[in-house]
Design a protein around this motif. Sequence first.
Motif, PDB file in Angstrom:
ATOM      1  N   SER A 128      89.254 128.480  60.981  1.00  0.00           N
ATOM      2  CA  SER A 128      89.465 129.919  61.065  1.00  0.00           C
ATOM      3  C   SER A 128      90.938 130.274  61.163  1.00  0.00           C
ATOM      4  O   SER A 128      91.330 131.403  60.951  1.00  0.00           O
ATOM      5  N   THR A 136      77.552 125.439  66.388  1.00  0.00           N
ATOM      6  CA  THR A 136      76.809 126.703  66.379  1.00  0.00           C
ATOM      7  C   THR A 136      76.302 127.008  67.782  1.00  0.00           C
ATOM      8  O   THR A 136      76.125 126.094  68.595  1.00  0.00           O
ATOM      9  N   PRO A 137      76.057 128.279  68.063  1.00  0.00           N
ATOM     10  CA  PRO A 137      75.472 128.629  69.364  1.00  0.00           C
ATOM     11  C   PRO A 137      74.135 127.906  69.581  1.00  0.00           C
ATOM     12  O   PRO A 137      73.838 127.447  70.680  1.00  0.00           O
ATOM     13  N   LYS A 156      78.930 136.605  74.197  1.00  0.00           N
ATOM     14  CA  LYS A 156      78.181 137.247  73.115  1.00  0.00           C
ATOM     15  C   LYS A 156      77.866 136.249  72.021  1.00  0.00           C
ATOM     16  O   LYS A 156      76.757 136.191  71.511  1.00  0.00           O
ATOM     17  N   TRP A 157      78.876 135.483  71.668  1.00  0.00           N
ATOM     18  CA  TRP A 157      78.695 134.495  70.606  1.00  0.00           C
ATOM     19  C   TRP A 157      77.593 133.503  70.972  1.00  0.00           C
ATOM     20  O   TRP A 157      76.792 133.106  70.133  1.00  0.00           O
ATOM     21  N   ALA A 213      83.604 137.879  74.605  1.00  0.00           N
ATOM     22  CA  ALA A 213      83.369 137.479  73.209  1.00  0.00           C
ATOM     23  C   ALA A 213      82.624 136.145  73.146  1.00  0.00           C
ATOM     24  O   ALA A 213      81.694 135.979  72.361  1.00  0.00           O
ATOM     25  N   ASP A 214      83.028 135.224  74.005  1.00  0.00           N
ATOM     26  CA  ASP A 214      82.382 133.911  74.010  1.00  0.00           C
ATOM     27  C   ASP A 214      80.910 134.007  74.415  1.00  0.00           C
ATOM     28  O   ASP A 214      80.052 133.336  73.856  1.00  0.00           O
ATOM     29  N   TYR A 232      84.840 129.643  59.254  1.00  0.00           N
ATOM     30  CA  TYR A 232      83.619 129.293  59.995  1.00  0.00           C
ATOM     31  C   TYR A 232      82.452 128.870  59.109  1.00  0.00           C
ATOM     32  O   TYR A 232      81.418 128.469  59.610  1.00  0.00           O
ATOM     33  N   ALA A 247      85.642 128.545  72.577  1.00  0.00           N
ATOM     34  CA  ALA A 247      86.382 128.941  71.382  1.00  0.00           C
ATOM     35  C   ALA A 247      86.717 127.737  70.508  1.00  0.00           C
ATOM     36  O   ALA A 247      86.696 127.820  69.283  1.00  0.00           O
ATOM     37  N   ARG A 270      83.594 126.614  68.701  1.00  0.00           N
ATOM     38  CA  ARG A 270      83.312 127.563  67.619  1.00  0.00           C
ATOM     39  C   ARG A 270      84.208 127.285  66.425  1.00  0.00           C
ATOM     40  O   ARG A 270      83.764 127.224  65.287  1.00  0.00           O
TER      41      ARG A 270
END
Length: 556
Positions: free
Chosen positions: A530, A302-303, A86-87, A83-84, A515, A294, A297
Amino acid sequence: MENEVVSKNFIEQIIEKDLAEGHCDTVCTRFPPEPNGYLHIGHAKSILLNYGLAQKYNGKFNMRFDDTNPTKEKTEFVEAILADIKWLGADWEDRLFFASNYFEQMYEAAVKLIKKGKAFVCDLSADEIREYRGTLTEPGKNSPYRDRSIEENLQLFENMRNGLYKDGEKVLRAKIDMSSSNINMRDPVIYRVAHLNHHNTGDKWCIYPMYDFAHPIEDAIEGVTHSICTLEFEDHRPLYDWVVRELEYEKPPKQIEFAKLYLKNVVTGKRYIKKLVEEGNVDGWDDPRLVSIAALRRRGFTPESIKMFVELCGVSKSQSIVDYAMLEYCIREDLKLKRSRLMAVLDPVKLIIDNYPEDQMEELEIENNLENEELGKRKVPFGRELYIDREDFMENPPKKYFRLFPGNEVRLMGAYFVKCVDYKKDETGKVTEIHCTYDPETKCGSGFTGRKVKGTIHWVAARTAIPAEVRLYENLIDEEKGVYNEDGSMNLNPNSLTVLKNCWLEPNFAGAKAYDSFQFVRQGYFCVDSHDSRPDALVFNRIVSLKSSFKLPKPE
RNA sequence: UGGGCUAUCGCCAAACGGUAAGGCAACGGACUCUGACUCCGUCAUUUCCAGGUUCGAAUCCUGGUAGCCCAGCCA
């Protein structure tokens, strides 16, 4: 066209040379975490480096779990890691691999080494192996089992696989050189017996390969051309090359090492993060004070900002500690033209406009310059009673203080000029109410140029404001004392978290979701937490504060 | 004290024998309905130290010094 000179980092230079000299036709990189914890900013550097290289040279980027030691690995971590990544935006397409899926090939590879006389089964205990290994300054000595016949080794190794031995009873070792100055080459263990359930292969195996043996094989199987890892593996490269050579791979992968990313005044390192979490010093592995992916985030990074940061840091082999200000710069840079700028009051004090009609409310139009024009426009209600921030008023202002003080006139952002005519205090001396008069001619957008004011302050109308809770974060580590004490304990900053419960937001915050991030005018950038969705108040984490060149003089 | 690696501004980091890029931070100043943003300007005669080679050295050589990593059946 801009002909900006962008220098190439040393890895790019190696790759381009390999490409030019025909050592490889295309580029294939990989990110190979062990699924035994959560990813942090340091991993982000590796991920983005590997992915970026693959993109730059039109190659491939593989995702691979290096799950060769079941004692610490869990499926839970596999999911979180994916997940990380991908983010962050790294795309492995359909190339998601597990080292554990190569166990059969690794077993065959070990058999091949045995057949070549390059590996042997050793009966020495862990302690004995350590003794035989020698020290940093003294050579080791050969294991008494080193000269077993190939046939015997083959049989014994098969027995290991078939579960005839207990954990620790036997290991397979590479036969290299017990007198090597490089300790990794002193007949390293390449397979150990461990009767453990593996998250992927279950109970199929009771022997597991060691990293030094497994990793080059994984790379070779996948056609990885450049196996990029961190500096502490430099000493392992001769062994990496040995494995790849003895196994006679046609296109041997190449290991390249770079320096890890360290951030100043931040706890990196899984061991310490784990400790902080376990001892309850933080809220969990995604506590916004941490730098796990995480956590970043959740904090609101932001990425894009992380990518910018990693690129700014560069890639080299010198040990370095990057200033946290660089990360802050990146998130400011990313957010400043993207996020709406709304008004929020974190430490409220009431401001009453004496000459504004008691029950009147009006709607003001305010515009910010944003990339997205629509996002920059909004309507804000205005009335007789407002909240402003306590720090925007002073009874006895120091020099160069441009905000509100008795007799001074300032602009209420997007609204009118107001002049302070009076203020009230309670028994403790705390200011409770500020009285002003406003000048209707000075309304925002009216084109009024009659006079200027030096200060502009933000506000919210008391009647329509939304209640909120805001969390401010500071460094987790006490800057003065340094990170660690002699006994290994950490010098934590007791004020790393401040919760402000009595904050007010302008109505445009209604409907903000987890977020979502905003610039609170004059206060910095904030992100809706979140974890907390409350019926009574919005909860925000501060991402980063704004730069400010005016600092109040410190009280004596 | 064996081996490996690294030393360029407060922090990252280029420069690959041709005369020290850039970014962050900092500091001035301009602009400003955010003390933000933006914009302009300043910030290494010198590259860990000492010698040497060269017309020329951060780059090559010699000798030091400092820091990081390695003695898991962890990765």
